[in-house]
Write an enzyme that holds these catalytic residues in place. Structure first.
Site, PDB file in Angstrom:
ATOM      1  N   ARG A  62       4.882  -1.771  18.459  1.00  0.00           N
ATOM      2  CA  ARG A  62       4.065  -0.619  17.830  1.00  0.00           C
ATOM      3  C   ARG A  62       4.927   0.364  17.039  1.00  0.00           C
ATOM      4  O   ARG A  62       4.710   0.912  15.959  1.00  0.00           O
ATOM      5  CB  ARG A  62       2.933   0.111  18.503  1.00  0.00           C
ATOM      6  CG  ARG A  62       2.265   1.054  17.666  1.00  0.00           C
ATOM      7  CD  ARG A  62       0.947   1.325  18.324  1.00  0.00           C
ATOM      8  NE  ARG A  62       0.802   1.396  19.788  1.00  0.00           N
ATOM      9  CZ  ARG A  62       1.318   2.856  20.283  1.00  0.00           C
ATOM     10  NH1 ARG A  62       1.490   3.793  19.667  1.00  0.00           N
ATOM     11  NH2 ARG A  62       1.212   2.773  21.579  1.00  0.00           N
ATOM     12  N   TYR A 115      -6.610   3.396  -7.682  1.00  0.00           N
ATOM     13  CA  TYR A 115      -7.313   2.362  -6.955  1.00  0.00           C
ATOM     14  C   TYR A 115      -8.527   2.907  -6.170  1.00  0.00           C
ATOM     15  O   TYR A 115      -8.291   3.940  -5.624  1.00  0.00           O
ATOM     16  CB  TYR A 115      -6.239   1.507  -6.036  1.00  0.00           C
ATOM     17  CG  TYR A 115      -6.764   0.484  -5.084  1.00  0.00           C
ATOM     18  CD1 TYR A 115      -7.523  -0.416  -5.474  1.00  0.00           C
ATOM     19  CD2 TYR A 115      -6.844   0.809  -3.745  1.00  0.00           C
ATOM     20  CE1 TYR A 115      -8.256  -1.383  -4.641  1.00  0.00           C
ATOM     21  CE2 TYR A 115      -7.457   0.070  -2.868  1.00  0.00           C
ATOM     22  CZ  TYR A 115      -8.374  -0.925  -3.200  1.00  0.00           C
ATOM     23  OH  TYR A 115      -8.920  -1.942  -2.243  1.00  0.00           O
ATOM     24  N   ASP A 185       2.651   5.696  -5.952  1.00  0.00           N
ATOM     25  CA  ASP A 185       2.194   4.241  -5.506  1.00  0.00           C
ATOM     26  C   ASP A 185       2.775   3.348  -6.377  1.00  0.00           C
ATOM     27  O   ASP A 185       2.654   3.457  -7.535  1.00  0.00           O
ATOM     28  CB  ASP A 185       0.516   4.205  -5.516  1.00  0.00           C
ATOM     29  CG  ASP A 185       0.179   2.756  -5.059  1.00  0.00           C
ATOM     30  OD1 ASP A 185       0.779   1.863  -5.274  1.00  0.00           O
ATOM     31  OD2 ASP A 185      -1.018   2.527  -4.676  1.00  0.00           O
ATOM     32  N   LYS A 210       0.503  -7.472  -2.507  1.00  0.00           N
ATOM     33  CA  LYS A 210       0.367  -7.779  -3.825  1.00  0.00           C
ATOM     34  C   LYS A 210       1.828  -8.486  -4.465  1.00  0.00           C
ATOM     35  O   LYS A 210       2.294  -9.403  -3.519  1.00  0.00           O
ATOM     36  CB  LYS A 210       0.250  -6.548  -4.876  1.00  0.00           C
ATOM     37  CG  LYS A 210      -1.188  -5.796  -4.319  1.00  0.00           C
ATOM     38  CD  LYS A 210      -2.247  -6.400  -4.379  1.00  0.00           C
ATOM     39  CE  LYS A 210      -3.534  -5.937  -3.850  1.00  0.00           C
ATOM     40  NZ  LYS A 210      -3.593  -4.935  -3.247  1.00  0.00           N
TER      41      LYS A 210
HETATM   42  C1  LIG Z   1      -2.355   0.168  -6.649  1.00  0.00           C
HETATM   43  C2  LIG Z   1      -2.991  -0.154  -5.211  1.00  0.00           C
HETATM   44  N1  LIG Z   1      -2.538   0.749  -4.062  1.00  0.00           N
HETATM   45  C3  LIG Z   1      -3.050   0.307  -2.754  1.00  0.00           C
HETATM   46  C4  LIG Z   1      -4.026  -0.646  -2.516  1.00  0.00           C
HETATM   47  C5  LIG Z   1      -4.457  -0.933  -1.158  1.00  0.00           C
HETATM   48  O1  LIG Z   1      -3.667  -2.182  -0.719  1.00  0.00           O
HETATM   49  P1  LIG Z   1      -3.991  -2.994   0.612  1.00  0.00           P
HETATM   50  O2  LIG Z   1      -5.346  -3.823  -0.068  1.00  0.00           O
HETATM   51  O3  LIG Z   1      -2.907  -3.800   0.889  1.00  0.00           O
HETATM   52  O4  LIG Z   1      -4.664  -1.972   1.611  1.00  0.00           O
HETATM   53  C6  LIG Z   1      -4.244  -1.518  -3.831  1.00  0.00           C
HETATM   54  C7  LIG Z   1      -5.314  -2.549  -3.584  1.00  0.00           C
HETATM   55  O5  LIG Z   1      -5.597  -3.338  -4.378  1.00  0.00           O
HETATM   56  C8  LIG Z   1      -3.826  -1.253  -5.002  1.00  0.00           C
HETATM   57  O6  LIG Z   1      -4.174  -1.894  -6.193  1.00  0.00           O
END
Ligand SMILES: Cc1ncc(COP(=O)(O)O)c(C=O)c1O
Length: 396
Positions: A62, A115, A185, A210
């Site tokens: 962990r 998001y 992000d 992604k």
């Molecule tokens: C820009 C962005 N950040 C974070 C996330 C969250 O990622 P996860 O689905 O891997 O938790 C997403 C999900 O679509 C996203 O598009």
């Protein structure tokens, strides 16, 4: 050669070699999947020293795991950061970061569109822990929004789903002048297109689900920053919240990263063509793609991104009915959320990724009922164009 530290290597070389060495016990080139949950420290004193941080070494999966560490090493090299820490998902990475950086009484400012999941954290989770999240639409509004309580500025760029581009260099400049931390992000851009740390940002977060994994078969998240911040985020996110990435997932993400620059480049080239096709089509009211001169973020994107990305959104003239007709008629492009896959994916943000976002905020963002988001994959662009034209023909 110390593969994880050579700063002059190109992205494709780093993607293949950084963070890994042939396994010392077997010579295996591909990073082995280390499934052990605990690691022997041998004797009492070594155990004490490892737990206190005096001596390095694995203890418990962990906290840190060799396969996960190889993934983290690759990500740190690609983003040009000192260290990285991996999580079970992008949301886990974002929440661990915020929980490590903000405390009750602090304020956080988020710029532009987010998001839906992240927007939910800002709107409903942080306030429950006494943190006020303030939204500004533009970087130009930041100065006025910063107060003595501001601890963090958070931005997604390009953002989901409007593809707004936040000027990271300017954001970092303003934040530093006020001793405020910045978090970006970088999921949509990937380090192949934008390297936020080089622009002055303090912490980079990713949904590794992604482009990083890239094959639609793994879920993960990762944070890249200075060793000190990564250590703090690891403590909160892994030691306390326990959101550690599985070594099996890490292995898939390592494999995905090896082709990241190739996949991103191929998808960007196709996306540039598809954005132009959409812009010229009579059924389309507006295309949101940073590569188009009509996009409000185009100039910043030209400075900040080496290509314009594989994501775009577009508004169909006929609203929700047109979106339904278009999406249901696609044959090659798959209707699904997620993005950054080898496969092209399309969705209707208002009823999927952003359905939990309050309608007034969706309206503010520009997430209309006619908006469709497209993640361009690595298929032959001519086939994608044919599929999209065929689906649009039903609207003409
Ligand atoms: C820009 C962005 N950040 C974070 C996330 C969250 O990622 P996860 O689905 O891997 O938790 C997403 C999900 O679509 C996203 O598009």
């Amino acid at each position: 050669m110390a593969k994880d530290t050579a700063p002059t290597l190109g992205m494709r070389t780093l993607a293949v070699h950084a963070g890994q060495r042939p396994d010392p016990s077997t010579g295996a080139i591909a990073t082995p999947i280390s499934t052990a949950s605990a690691y022997s420290y041998g004797d009492f004193d070594t155990g004490e020293q490892r737990f206190s941080g005096e001596s390095p070494g694995y203890l418990y999966s962990r906290f840190a795991n060799p396969t996960v560490a190889a993934f983290e090493g690759k990500m740190a090299a690609l983003e040009g950061g000192e260290a990285a820490v991996a999580f079970t998902s992008g949301m886990s990475a974002i929440c661990a970061t915020l929980m490590a950086l903000v405390s009750s009484g602090d304020e956080l400012i988020h710029v532009g569109t987010l998001y839906g999941g992240t927007e939910g954290v800002m709107r409903t989770l942080l306030p429950r822990f006494g943190v006020r999240a303030i939204h500004v639409a533009e970087v130009s509004e930041l100065e006025a929004a910063i107060t003595a309580k501001t601890r963090v500025i958070f931005a997604e760029t390009p953002d989901n789903p409007m593809l707004g581009v936040v000027d990271l260099h300017e954001t970092a400049r303003i934040a530093r002048a006020h001793q405020v931390l910045t978090v970006a992000d970088n999921t949509f851009a990937t380090p192949c297109l934008t390297r936020p740390l080089a622009l002055g940002i303090d912490v980079v977060v990713h949904s590794a689900t992604k482009f990083i994994g890239g094959h639609g078969d793994s879920t993960g998240g990762v944070v890249v920053a200075s060793a000190a911040w990564v250590n703090a985020i690891r403590t909160v996110g892994l030691k306390q919240f326990g959101g550690c990435l599985s070594p099996f997932e890490a292995s898939l993400l390592i494999r995905g990263l090896k082709t990241l620059p190739l996949r991103v480049e191929a998808a960007c080239l196709s996306a540039e063509r598809i954005a132009r096709l959409l812009e010229e089509h009579p059924a389309v009211a507006k295309v949101f793609y940073p590569g188009l001169a009509s996009h409000p973020g185009h100039e910043v994107a030209r400075r900040q991104m080496s290509r314009f990305g594989a994501l775009m959104s577009f508004e169909l003239k006929g609203g929700k009915d047109a979106a339904r007709t278009f999406l249901d008629r696609l044959e090659l492009v798959t209707q699904a959320v997620s993005l950054g896959d080898t496969d092209s994916l399309a969705c209707h943000p208002a009823s999927t990724t952003h359905s939990a976002v309050a309608k007034d905020i969706r309206d503010q963002y520009g997430v209309t009922e006619g908006l469709v988001r497209l993640s361009v994959g690595i298929e032959d662009v001519e086939d994608l164009e044919r599929d999209i034209r065929h689906a649009l023909a039903a609207l003409a």
